[in-house]
Design an enzyme around this catalytic site. Structure first.
Site, PDB file in Angstrom:
ATOM      1  N   ASP A  10       0.863  -1.192   0.000  1.00 39.96           N
ATOM      2  CA  ASP A  10       0.000   0.000   0.000  1.00 39.96           C
ATOM      3  C   ASP A  10       0.896   1.237   0.000  1.00 39.96           C
ATOM      4  O   ASP A  10       2.100   1.156   0.283  1.00 39.96           O
ATOM      5  CB  ASP A  10      -0.882  -0.012   1.266  1.00 39.96           C
ATOM      6  N   SER A  11       0.285   2.384  -0.243  1.00 34.12           N
ATOM      7  CA  SER A  11       1.002   3.656  -0.135  1.00 34.12           C
ATOM      8  C   SER A  11       1.474   3.876   1.305  1.00 34.12           C
ATOM      9  O   SER A  11       2.351   4.679   1.550  1.00 34.12           O
ATOM     10  CB  SER A  11       0.065   4.793  -0.521  1.00 34.12           C
ATOM     11  N   TYR A  42      -0.613   8.817  -1.640  1.00 30.68           N
ATOM     12  CA  TYR A  42      -0.553   8.723  -3.099  1.00 30.68           C
ATOM     13  C   TYR A  42      -1.770   9.445  -3.718  1.00 30.68           C
ATOM     14  O   TYR A  42      -1.714   9.876  -4.864  1.00 30.68           O
ATOM     15  CB  TYR A  42      -0.635   7.259  -3.563  1.00 30.68           C
ATOM     16  N   GLY A  43      -2.846   9.489  -2.956  1.00 30.41           N
ATOM     17  CA  GLY A  43      -4.161   9.859  -3.512  1.00 30.41           C
ATOM     18  C   GLY A  43      -4.337  11.282  -3.960  1.00 30.41           C
ATOM     19  O   GLY A  43      -5.368  11.625  -4.545  1.00 30.41           O
ATOM     20  N   CYS A  73      -4.290  -1.145  -2.228  1.00 33.20           N
ATOM     21  CA  CYS A  73      -4.461   0.304  -2.315  1.00 33.20           C
ATOM     22  C   CYS A  73      -5.342   0.588  -3.526  1.00 33.20           C
ATOM     23  O   CYS A  73      -4.987   0.207  -4.644  1.00 33.20           O
ATOM     24  CB  CYS A  73      -3.086   0.953  -2.489  1.00 33.20           C
ATOM     25  N   CYS A 184     -11.009   3.291   0.085  1.00 33.82           N
ATOM     26  CA  CYS A 184      -9.577   3.497   0.347  1.00 33.82           C
ATOM     27  C   CYS A 184      -9.249   2.586   1.523  1.00 33.82           C
ATOM     28  O   CYS A 184     -10.012   2.516   2.497  1.00 33.82           O
ATOM     29  CB  CYS A 184      -9.323   4.961   0.699  1.00 33.82           C
ATOM     30  N   THR A 185      -8.133   1.884   1.433  1.00 34.44           N
ATOM     31  CA  THR A 185      -7.844   0.856   2.433  1.00 34.44           C
ATOM     32  C   THR A 185      -7.436   1.427   3.796  1.00 34.44           C
ATOM     33  O   THR A 185      -7.362   0.684   4.776  1.00 34.44           O
ATOM     34  CB  THR A 185      -6.756  -0.106   1.916  1.00 34.44           C
ATOM     35  N   HIS A 186      -7.206   2.718   3.861  1.00 33.24           N
ATOM     36  CA  HIS A 186      -6.964   3.336   5.168  1.00 33.24           C
ATOM     37  C   HIS A 186      -8.270   3.478   5.969  1.00 33.24           C
ATOM     38  O   HIS A 186      -8.239   3.551   7.194  1.00 33.24           O
ATOM     39  CB  HIS A 186      -6.359   4.741   5.008  1.00 33.24           C
TER      40      HIS A 186
HETATM   41  N1  DGL Z   1      -4.734   3.375   0.884  1.00 29.07           N
HETATM   42  C1  DGL Z   1      -4.844   4.046  -0.366  1.00 29.07           C
HETATM   43  C2  DGL Z   1      -6.106   3.630  -1.106  1.00 29.07           C
HETATM   44  O1  DGL Z   1      -6.645   2.579  -0.855  1.00 29.07           O
HETATM   45  C3  DGL Z   1      -4.756   5.522  -0.462  1.00 29.07           C
HETATM   46  C4  DGL Z   1      -4.033   6.338   0.513  1.00 29.07           C
HETATM   47  C5  DGL Z   1      -3.207   7.418  -0.118  1.00 29.07           C
HETATM   48  O2  DGL Z   1      -3.746   8.443  -0.559  1.00 29.07           O
HETATM   49  O3  DGL Z   1      -2.014   7.205  -0.167  1.00 29.07           O
HETATM   50  O4  DGL Z   1      -6.558   4.329  -1.966  1.00 29.07           O
END
Ligand code: DGL
Length: 257
Positions: A10-11, A42-43, A73, A184-186
């Protein structure tokens, strides 16, 4: 090859929510998780940036001899999954998809909010999902780039975070959401805060179990499931160093929840 590790990345630390689900489904496998917290989020980056970073992490895992890779991610998946599959045709590459399908099917005619990063929401992959399901429910895009940093810092119940999420929901108007897709996985790590802002009627959906099942299916298809003769291991690596690695372990074990 069957007893080699599965790579998950993931990011940052959000993908740990996916790793947890995968480990539950396939407890005997070995796993290497790579979080690129040094470069998160990353987003909010350009597509070129996201692709370059994703490609680097992917290569790092390949160099460690992984037998399959999960892009845990949504952002990296929407930018890079097609190109990575083309570049590595022999490796199962499993990505994330916002769980719009079950959310719409179980809330037909209702209001479905999709929370994700700006990159995920502007990519063609998402537009395709919208085309497919927008006849059956009112689908509202909710970019929520502000959540990632709180999770990266382990501030899962921060007052500022709660205010931020409440603010997002106050912008969708009077009609409450019937479903909220955590794209988003966060976000599963702050599901309680999202639920509180969305209201008690809202059901939350995420793609983690779907991804775990898809991984198992693809590994079985290629005869890559472990034979159970070796002990399962989990290795967690993070580009930002020791502190982020420790925090990732706390999220993985549930010590931080
Ligand atoms: N965990 C990432 C996702 O599922 C995004 C988080 C980020 O912006 O880096 O999209």
């Amino acid at each position: 090859m069957n007893n080699g590790p599965v790579g998950v990345f993931d990011s940052g630390m959000g993908g740990i929510s996916v790793l947890r689900e995968i480990k539950k489904l396939m407890p005997d496998e070995k796993y290497i998780f790579y979080g690129d917290s040094k470069n998160a989020p990353y987003g909010t980056r350009t597509d070129e940036d996201v692709f370059g970073l994703t490609h680097n992490v992917f290569q790092t895992l390949m160099d460690k001899g992984v037998k399959a890779v999960v892009i845990a991610c949504n952002t990296a998946t929407s930018v890079a999954v097609r190109k990575l599959r083309a570049e590595y045709p022999d490796v199962p590459v499993i990505g994330m998809e916002p769980a719009i399908k079950p959310a719409v099917e179980e809330n037909n005619g209702g209001r479905v909010v999709v929370m994700a990063t700006p990159v995920t929401l502007r990519r063609p992959k998402f537009a395709k999902l919208m085309d497919k399901y927008s006849q059956d429910a009112e689908i509202i895009r909710m970019p929520a780039p502000g959540i990632v940093n709180y999770v990266e810092q382990g501030r899962l119940h921060d007052e500022g975070l709660k205010e931020y999420i409440k603010g997002l929901f106050s912008e969708i108007g009077e009609r409450p959401a019937d479903a909220v897709v955590l794209g988003c996985t966060h976000f599963p790590f702050v599901a309680d805060e999202i639920k509180e802002a969305a209201g008690p009627q809202a059901r939350l959906y995420n793609g983690n179990l779907g991804t775990a099942r898809e991984l198992r299916r693809r590994m079985a298809e290629k005869d890559l499931l472990c034979d159970g003769t070796e002990e399962s291991t989990v290795e967690i690596l993070n580009s930002a160093g020791e502190a982020q690695t420790e925090l990732s372990w706390k999220l993985f074990t549930g010590e931080l929840s």
